[in-house]
Each structure stands twice: as structure tokens, then as C-alpha cells.
Design an enzyme around this catalytic site. Structure first.
Site, PDB file in Angstrom:
ATOM      1  N   TRP A 176       0.995  -0.748   0.426  1.00  0.00           N
ATOM      2  CA  TRP A 176       0.296   0.429   0.006  1.00  0.00           C
ATOM      3  C   TRP A 176       0.908   1.332   0.270  1.00  0.00           C
ATOM      4  O   TRP A 176       1.304   1.442   0.929  1.00  0.00           O
ATOM      5  CB  TRP A 176      -0.957  -0.049   1.306  1.00  0.00           C
ATOM      6  CG  TRP A 176      -1.892   1.204   1.398  1.00  0.00           C
ATOM      7  CD1 TRP A 176      -2.957   1.136   0.556  1.00  0.00           C
ATOM      8  CD2 TRP A 176      -2.382   1.800   3.350  1.00  0.00           C
ATOM      9  NE1 TRP A 176      -3.555   2.937   1.125  1.00  0.00           N
ATOM     10  CE2 TRP A 176      -3.000   3.168   2.181  1.00  0.00           C
ATOM     11  CE3 TRP A 176      -1.771   1.529   4.504  1.00  0.00           C
ATOM     12  CZ2 TRP A 176      -4.120   3.056   3.283  1.00  0.00           C
ATOM     13  CZ3 TRP A 176      -2.386   2.859   4.862  1.00  0.00           C
ATOM     14  CH2 TRP A 176      -3.351   3.478   4.243  1.00  0.00           C
ATOM     15  N   ASP A 188      -1.205  -5.832   8.578  1.00  0.00           N
ATOM     16  CA  ASP A 188      -2.242  -4.490   8.265  1.00  0.00           C
ATOM     17  C   ASP A 188      -3.493  -5.681   8.070  1.00  0.00           C
ATOM     18  O   ASP A 188      -2.976  -6.435   6.665  1.00  0.00           O
ATOM     19  CB  ASP A 188      -1.739  -3.825   7.334  1.00  0.00           C
ATOM     20  CG  ASP A 188      -2.528  -2.560   7.256  1.00  0.00           C
ATOM     21  OD1 ASP A 188      -3.617  -2.551   7.345  1.00  0.00           O
ATOM     22  OD2 ASP A 188      -1.632  -2.505   6.295  1.00  0.00           O
ATOM     23  N   LYS A 214     -14.045  -1.130   5.572  1.00  0.00           N
ATOM     24  CA  LYS A 214     -14.651  -1.715   4.817  1.00  0.00           C
ATOM     25  C   LYS A 214     -15.866  -2.597   5.069  1.00  0.00           C
ATOM     26  O   LYS A 214     -16.508  -2.685   4.336  1.00  0.00           O
ATOM     27  CB  LYS A 214     -13.343  -2.841   3.777  1.00  0.00           C
ATOM     28  CG  LYS A 214     -12.365  -1.802   3.983  1.00  0.00           C
ATOM     29  CD  LYS A 214     -11.271  -0.804   3.075  1.00  0.00           C
ATOM     30  CE  LYS A 214     -10.485   0.475   3.264  1.00  0.00           C
ATOM     31  NZ  LYS A 214      -9.809   0.449   1.954  1.00  0.00           N
TER      32      LYS A 214
END
Ligand code: LMR
Length: 404
Positions: free
Chosen positions: A138, A219, A254
Site C-alpha cells: 500500500w 495490517d 471496509k
């Protein structure tokens, strides 16, 4: 006071502009684009079949309840509502580990906030050491750890030739990382590649981390978007159950669609309840000098839902519908590209997990899609599959085939 105030003003006017963010900056550019059939496949936000990012029904119901029942706007505890933190630990680690007394969880403002607290914790409590990031990762990861004054390194992760994880190269690099270094792993739905570790590979990673005394920082932002809540947590749980000390940043952006409410958490698992209590006290000290205590609303929504079996069941149904839509879209996208005459095999897109896929498109092709068609994709070729809808699928496939 500054001796010469005009000099200070002058110094500010000399500051150069920062570059646009590689992901959120694209959405700004997308919004400014006036072409009617433009398509945003950049930022990782779920969209339904009609291209909307809806508020989940369970969230709406929880918010109504909160509005009715909320009795104060006083400060939150530094580490957040204990009920929220308990729910996080249960979802991430499962009941047994969550209740073992070995997990310290704080409510952080989003997964990003959790990563930054983790970075500060590592730098301040463990001292200078390198943080290893997957290649690719990311784009915000390097910046977060550098902002915490930590040096970053990369380990091989994605093999573009095989469209999968370069596992041998990854393990070989980890096996030679200096003892005590921090290894950032993606819990599931690897961002940006969508290529995940298999169960036996997580076991091998756990063995290597233990052998080298490396510290895993997982993560975990997409739980429920790969397969389901339990399957997606298998990697994190393998590390926690292997008895390793681990840090996990998790997010409800999300899986509850709560992006702008900034609802995440940092959990640290240590070998004993005593060590965990000391870690928690240090996390609180870090939070206090940063944002003091977390915002209440998003955490309140999650807690309201997870406290109520009926709302929890509704949430799981809505989450599973989001997961299925993405899986179905992958299939339709691969078929669409094939039927449009793509001279490349894109079937690997169906094997990838979560919102993102590494399309294999290069920088020039990504730039042409944006310039000629108003299709926005992250520079690395990462596509947010959830941005593909029945209405834009044909347009998208034709545009991609035209730039191949
Ligand atoms: C993404 O990767 O698109 C998301 O995680 C959103 C973000 O903050 O970059």
C-alpha cells in the site's frame, strides 16, 4: 517569540507544494473530470451494482438507536470503549485468544491511525529498527513509518510472471533480516496485489519470524472481503497462536463501510497478561500526546451492532453480499476481457482476493486509460474491482483491450 516576524512569514511562503497522494489524489482528479462515462477504479471503497457506496442497513439502524440512547458527548477513555475493544479482539483473534489476557486493544482512528500508533510505539519503546514492507505494498505504508522516524526496507512478495506470491524469495529474505526487525504482513486481501499466503505458508512465516526474533505487524483492513470473517483471520491467528508477540492494525472502514468515521484498532499480543498491561499503558501514553482519545461515533455503531445478535446477523449478511459481488465481478471482468478479444490471459484475476487486483497494466497504459477514456487506476496498475459495474464493464473492457 520570533525575533523577526516577517522572516517567519517569508519562510512559510517558501514552502514547496507536496505531491498529490497516489490514491486519494486520483479521486480528487476523478471528481474534477467532466466526462460523463468516467470510471473510478482507484481508491478502495466498495461500490454496489449501481456504482454507489451505500451506508449498510445495519449501520443505519444502529445510528438511529445511538441517536436515541446517547446521553453524553464527554471524552472517551484514551484506549476507547472497552466493549468496542473486546469486539475487535474477538473478531480478529477468536474467542480463546481474545479472552486470554494476552491481547491489548486500543480504538484508533482508522487502520491508518493504528499503523501510525504502532510506528510510534516501535520507535519509542523498541528503539530504532527497520520496518520491512512487502514489494509491492500500500503506497501509504512507507510514509507512515518514515513519519514515525523508522527506516523502511522491502522484501519480495509478488511475482508478476506467475501472478502470485514469490514465496521462496520472500522467506529467504525474511530469514536474513536482522534480529528484532519489524515485518509488515497483510492479513488477507493483499493491497495492492490481491495475492494471499496459503495456510502452510503462514506456518512457515511464523517459524521464520520466531527463529529470527522478528516482530510481525499485521495490517488487517479487509477481514470478510476475501472469503469470510473466519477464513480471512487464519493468518493472523496462526501467528498469535504460535506464541509470537504480534501487533495487528485492523479496520472497520471496509467491512462495515464506515470509511469516513475512522474506526480502526491496534491490538498487541504478548506472552503474558502482565506484559500486555504494560504495553497497554505505553500505547495510551502515545495516544494521549497524539489525538488524546478516539472519536466516539463509528466505534459506537460497531459496538451497537455487535452487541445485538439480530444486527450482527444482518451485518454478516450485508458483508457477505459485498464479498460475493466482488467475487462475481472478478468473473465477469475476466469473461468481458476475453470476449472483447484481449490477447492476454487475465484468468489470474479470479484467483486474487479482496477489492484489489494487480491488472498487469503498466504506467503508460494506466496513463492512456485516464487520458483517453477517463478511467482512473492507481499508477501501479492496481484496480479496485468493486468499482466495476454492469453499466461500465463493456466500456472498461474495450478501453483496456485498446491499450494492451
Ligand atoms: C486504498 O488502498 O485505496 C484504501 O486503503 C484507501 C486509502 O486510504 O488509501
Amino acid at each position: 517569540m520570533h525575533a523577526d516576524p516577517t522572516k517567519a512569514l517569508h519562510a512559510l511562503s517558501d514552502i514547496t507544494a507536496a505531491p498529490a497522494d497516489p490514491i486519494l489524489g486520483l479521486t480528487d482528479a476523478f471528481k474534477a473530470d467532466t466526462r460523463p462515462d468516467k470510471v473510478n477504479l482507484s481508491v478502495g471503497v466498495f461500490q454496489d451494482e449501481t456504482g454507489k457506496s451505500p451506508v449498510l442497513d445495519c449501520v443505519k439502524r444502529a445510528e438511529r438507536r445511538l441517536l436515541e440512547l446517547e446521553s453524553t458527548k464527554s471524552y472517551m477513555p484514551i484506549s476507547g470503549d472497552p466493549a468496542y475493544c473486546r469486539h475487535v479482539a474477538r473478531l480478529v483473534f477468536g474467542e480463546a485468544t481474545a479472552e486470554s489476557g494476552r491481547v491489548a486493544t486500543i480504538h484508533a482512528p482508522g487502520g491508518t491511525g493504528a499503523l501510525r500508533v504502532a510506528g510510534d510505539f516501535i520507535r519509542q519503546l523498541l528503539g530504532p529498527r527497520r520496518v520491512w514492507l512487502s514489494d509491492p505494498t500500500w503506497p501509504n505504508h512507507p510514509g507512515i513509518f518514515r513519519a514515525a522516524h523508522l527506516e523502511t526496507e522491502v522484501y519480495p512478495y509478488f511475482d508478476p510472471a506467475a501472478n502470485g506470491v514469490a514465496f521462496d524469495a520472500m522467506l529467504e529474505t525474511l530469514a536474513h533480516a536482522p534480529e528484532g526487525d519489524v515485518i509488515v504482513l497483510h492479513g488477507c486481501c493483499h493491497n495492492p496485489s490481491g495475492a494471499d499466503l496459503k495456510a502452510e505458508q503462514w506456518n512457515a512465516v511464523a517459524d521464520t519470524l520466531r527463529a529470527r526474533s522478528l516482530v510481525p505487524l499485521v495490517d488487517f483492513a479487509y477481514q470478510g472481503f476475501g472469503d469470510d470473517l473466519e477464513t480471512d483471520a487464519a493468518g493472523v491467528r496462526t501467528l498469535a497462536e504460535a506464541g509470537l508477540d504480534i501487533l495487528v492494525s485492523s479496520s472497520f472502514s471496509k467491512n462495515f463501510g464506515l470509511y469516513r468515521e475512522r474506526v480502526g484498532a491496534l491490538s498487541v499480543v504478548t506472552e503474558s497478561p502482565d506484559a500486555t498491561a504494560r504495553v497497554l499503558s505505553q500505547l495510551k501514553a502515545i495516544v494521549r500526546t497524539n489525538y488524546s482519545n478516539p472519536p466516539a461515533h463509528g466505534g459506537g455503531i460497531v459496538t451497537t451492532i455487535l452487541d445485538d445478535p439480530e444486527l450482527t446477523a444482518l451485518w454478516k449478511m450485508e458483508l457477505s453480499a459485498m464479498q460475493s459481488r466482488i467475487a462475481g465481478t472478478r468473473k465477469a471482468f475476466v469473461e468481458g476481457l476475453k470476449n472483447t478479444g484481449a490477447n492476454r490471459d487475465f484468468s489470474f484475476l479470479e484467483r486474487q482476493k479482496g477489492m484489489f487486483s494487480f491488472s498487469g497494466l503498466d504506467r503508460k497504459q494506466v496513463d492512456r486509460l485516464r487520458a483517453d477514456y477517463g478511467i482512473y487506476i492507481v499508477g501501479s496498475g492496481r484496480i479496485n474491482v468493486a468499482g466495476i459495474t454492469p453499466a461500465n464493464l463493456e466500456f472498461l473492457c474495450k478501453a483496456i483491450v485498446s491499450v494492451l
